[in-house]
Design an enzyme around this catalytic site. Structure first.
Site, PDB file in Angstrom:
ATOM      1  N   CYS A   1      10.814 -28.572  29.330  1.00 55.73           N
ATOM      2  CA  CYS A   1      10.290 -27.086  29.911  1.00 55.73           C
ATOM      3  C   CYS A   1       9.069 -26.693  29.291  1.00 55.73           C
ATOM      4  O   CYS A   1       8.434 -26.020  30.001  1.00 55.73           O
ATOM      5  CB  CYS A   1      11.503 -26.084  29.549  1.00 55.73           C
ATOM      6  SG  CYS A   1      13.203 -26.568  30.233  1.00 55.73           S
TER       7      CYS A   1
ATOM      8  N   ARG B   1      16.492 -22.204  40.264  1.00 58.02           N
ATOM      9  CA  ARG B   1      14.954 -22.330  39.726  1.00 58.02           C
ATOM     10  C   ARG B   1      15.279 -23.411  38.539  1.00 58.02           C
ATOM     11  O   ARG B   1      14.384 -24.243  38.296  1.00 58.02           O
ATOM     12  CB  ARG B   1      14.783 -20.786  38.913  1.00 58.02           C
ATOM     13  CG  ARG B   1      13.677 -20.909  38.248  1.00 58.02           C
ATOM     14  CD  ARG B   1      12.319 -20.914  38.990  1.00 58.02           C
ATOM     15  NE  ARG B   1      11.962 -22.564  38.928  1.00 58.02           N
ATOM     16  CZ  ARG B   1      10.995 -22.948  39.596  1.00 58.02           C
ATOM     17  NH1 ARG B   1      10.252 -22.066  40.511  1.00 58.02           N
ATOM     18  NH2 ARG B   1      10.756 -24.291  39.707  1.00 58.02           N
TER      19      ARG B   1
ATOM     20  N   HIS C   1       5.667 -24.467  30.357  1.00 62.99           N
ATOM     21  CA  HIS C   1       5.963 -23.219  29.814  1.00 62.99           C
ATOM     22  C   HIS C   1       5.666 -22.929  28.520  1.00 62.99           C
ATOM     23  O   HIS C   1       6.581 -22.370  27.596  1.00 62.99           O
ATOM     24  CB  HIS C   1       7.378 -22.764  30.320  1.00 62.99           C
ATOM     25  CG  HIS C   1       7.609 -22.523  31.726  1.00 62.99           C
ATOM     26  ND1 HIS C   1       6.940 -21.790  32.509  1.00 62.99           N
ATOM     27  CD2 HIS C   1       8.296 -23.359  32.558  1.00 62.99           C
ATOM     28  CE1 HIS C   1       7.316 -21.715  33.950  1.00 62.99           C
ATOM     29  NE2 HIS C   1       8.042 -23.063  33.880  1.00 62.99           N
TER      30      HIS C   1
ATOM     31  N   CYS D   1      13.341 -26.846  38.589  1.00 64.35           N
ATOM     32  CA  CYS D   1      12.298 -27.524  37.620  1.00 64.35           C
ATOM     33  C   CYS D   1      12.788 -28.854  37.311  1.00 64.35           C
ATOM     34  O   CYS D   1      11.788 -29.488  37.057  1.00 64.35           O
ATOM     35  CB  CYS D   1      12.306 -26.436  36.178  1.00 64.35           C
ATOM     36  SG  CYS D   1      11.480 -25.003  36.422  1.00 64.35           S
TER      37      CYS D   1
END
Lengths: 201, 269
Positions: B178, B226, B182, B230
């Site tokens: 992730c 979401r 991010h 991802c």
């Protein structure tokens, strides 16, 4: 292989020190992933299992000790298959490959032509203003470096397996992962190095 | 009613996108202007109303509505419930997020099978899913309430720790975690700005506005979607709907962004 194992164990031991009781062990994390994910399309379940590089980058927060990085980058370098002769393809095809974000996802058709997702992170041609900023701008890349055999080899290798040059880079190993073909990587080399490419205008 | 409202948005969207591509400089300013514009003309309220109707609709073999569903504040209490999720539920002995809990109520109160209730959890532009409508309604009932997931129970702590571990776990065909997208301030994928979700500043704005309506495809999307999408883009296999792994990732985000007053459902690009 043996060095990799020793290094992995060393890092695991170092990472084990600040553990709280709630933090999952490596085995638990893998167990959760294997239980809570399922294969879909070409995204098979072997993908939840880390290879040595992914493991070491995760354990070290993407900052492995320099000597570890050097040894493992050399391992990654050996995975690159360099074609003989010119590595410059067609920049126009390269531009289309750079634009496409398809490839290796569960909803991508197996065997269909993939893209490199280059614009997701890099600036390349000045005409394309919808470019990401996660990675360095490559605008004018060939102007600064020329397009001799050495720089061709560097660009080809970097796209094929970025981890051979920077172990914990966030750039995918596009050739090594099987996302892009030899010809597609050559076309991307041309997009970056051909004087006629918009990247160099 | 729905569709006319949504399609009325299209010209404004096209205009804003054109403005974006013309003016390379001041891109950030343009994006902010555009974000304000889409927030001003969002159909989120319609999803909330539809969700409320579904909440009260008698369904399933037991012919029951969801009105007795316990979202953590007692049976039937919807006000402020979403802002306190995910949390540990003694009756199932696990940490659950909104969609996990809704599914639990569909099976336990309405007598529906898990298979039937999860047949189509993610909708499309022509046909939003029941889960999406219900999420809009329940989340909307938490506006103004500070986000405060469960953090005391050992299973809540374990969920947070698992979520943090998964957030930084690099794997898959493209070696992503992730944090690959991010993890750094001020970055974008194409024109999409990327919040750093492991920091309170980055997580707060996100947990305060999901679930959300997405203008780019005229769809209402939930947090489970979401996370699912991802992982698709990370070139990973697909996570199971409301699995412990997805709830843990959600828990890590929500706990990182806790304290922010909920102001969703939001409107996103």
């Amino acid at each position: 292989m043996h060095t990799t194992l020793t290094i992995t164990l060393g890092l695991a031991a170092a990472a084990a020190t600040p553990l709280t009781c709630a933090e999952p062990s490596d085995q638990q994390t893998l167990g959760v992933l294997q239980r809570d994910f399922h294969a879909r399309g070409q995204a098979t379940m072997d993908r939840v299992v880390q290879d040595g590089l992914q493991r070491i980058c995760t354990l070290s927060g993407d900052q492995p000790p320099a000597e570890v990085a050097k040894a493992l980058e050399a391992d990654q370098m050996r995975t690159i298959v360099f074609p003989s002769g010119s590595l410059m393809g067609e920049w126009k095809r390269g531009e289309a490959i750079a634009q496409s974000g398809r490839g290796s996802m569960w909803n991508d058709q197996t065997g269909a032509a993939a893209g490199g997702s280059c614009y997701n992170c890099h600036q390349l041609s000045p005409q394309e203003q919808s470019h990401g900023t996660l990675a360095p701008s490559l605008l004018g890349f060939g102007n600064k470096r020329g397009n001799g055999p050495q720089v061709q080899q560097y660009v080809y290798g970097k796209i094929y397996n970025a981890k051979a040059y920077n172990l914990c880079s966030q750039m995918p190993r596009l050739g090594h992962a099987g996302t892009l073909t030899e010809q597609q990587i050559k076309d991307l080399v041309a997009l970056l190095l051909d004087p006629a490419s918009p990247v160099n205008k | 009613m729905f569709r006319s409202r949504t399609s009325a948005l299209a010209p404004a969207l096209a205009l804003a996108l054109a403005a974006l591509s013309v003016q390379g400089q001041d891109t950030k300013k343009e994006i902010e202007k555009y974000q304000k514009m889409i927030a001003d003309s969002s159909p989120v309220e319609l999803y909330e109303l539809q969700g409320e109707a579904l909440w009260k609709k008698k369904q399933g073999p037991k012919g029951a509505s969801l009105e007795a569903c316990d979202l953590g504040r007692g049976p039937g209490v919807v006000k402020g419930a979403y802002a306190r999720l995910p949390r540990y539920f003694p009756d199932t002995d696990r940490v659950m997020d909104l969609e996990a809990r809704l599914l639990h109520c569909m099976t336990s109160l309405q007598g529906r099978t898990r298979e039937e209730a999860t047949k189509r959890v993610f909708g499309d532009d022509d046909n939003p899913s029941e889960m999406e409508y219900l999420s809009a309604y329940v989340a909307g009932e938490s506006r103004g309430v500070a986000v405060s997931p469960g953090t005391r129970h050992p299973k809540e702590k374990a969920s947070y720790e698992l979520g943090r571990t998964l957030f930084f776990y690099r794997a898959g065909a493209w070696d992503f975690s992730c944090a690959s997208c991010h993890g750094e301030e001020g970055k974008r994928i194409r024109m999409q700005e990327l919040p750093v979700l492991s920091t309170p500043a980055g997580a707060r704005a996100v947990v305060a506005t999901w679930p959300a309506y997405r203008v780019s495809n005229s769809q209402f999307k939930t947090m489970q979607w979401r996370i699912n999408d991802c992982y698709r883009q990370m070139r990973m296999p697909e996570p199971n709907f409301v699995s412990d792994a997805t709830i843990a990732v959600n828990m890590f985000l929500v706990a990182t962004g806790k304290g922010e007053p909920y102001r969703g459902p939001g409107t996103k690009r």
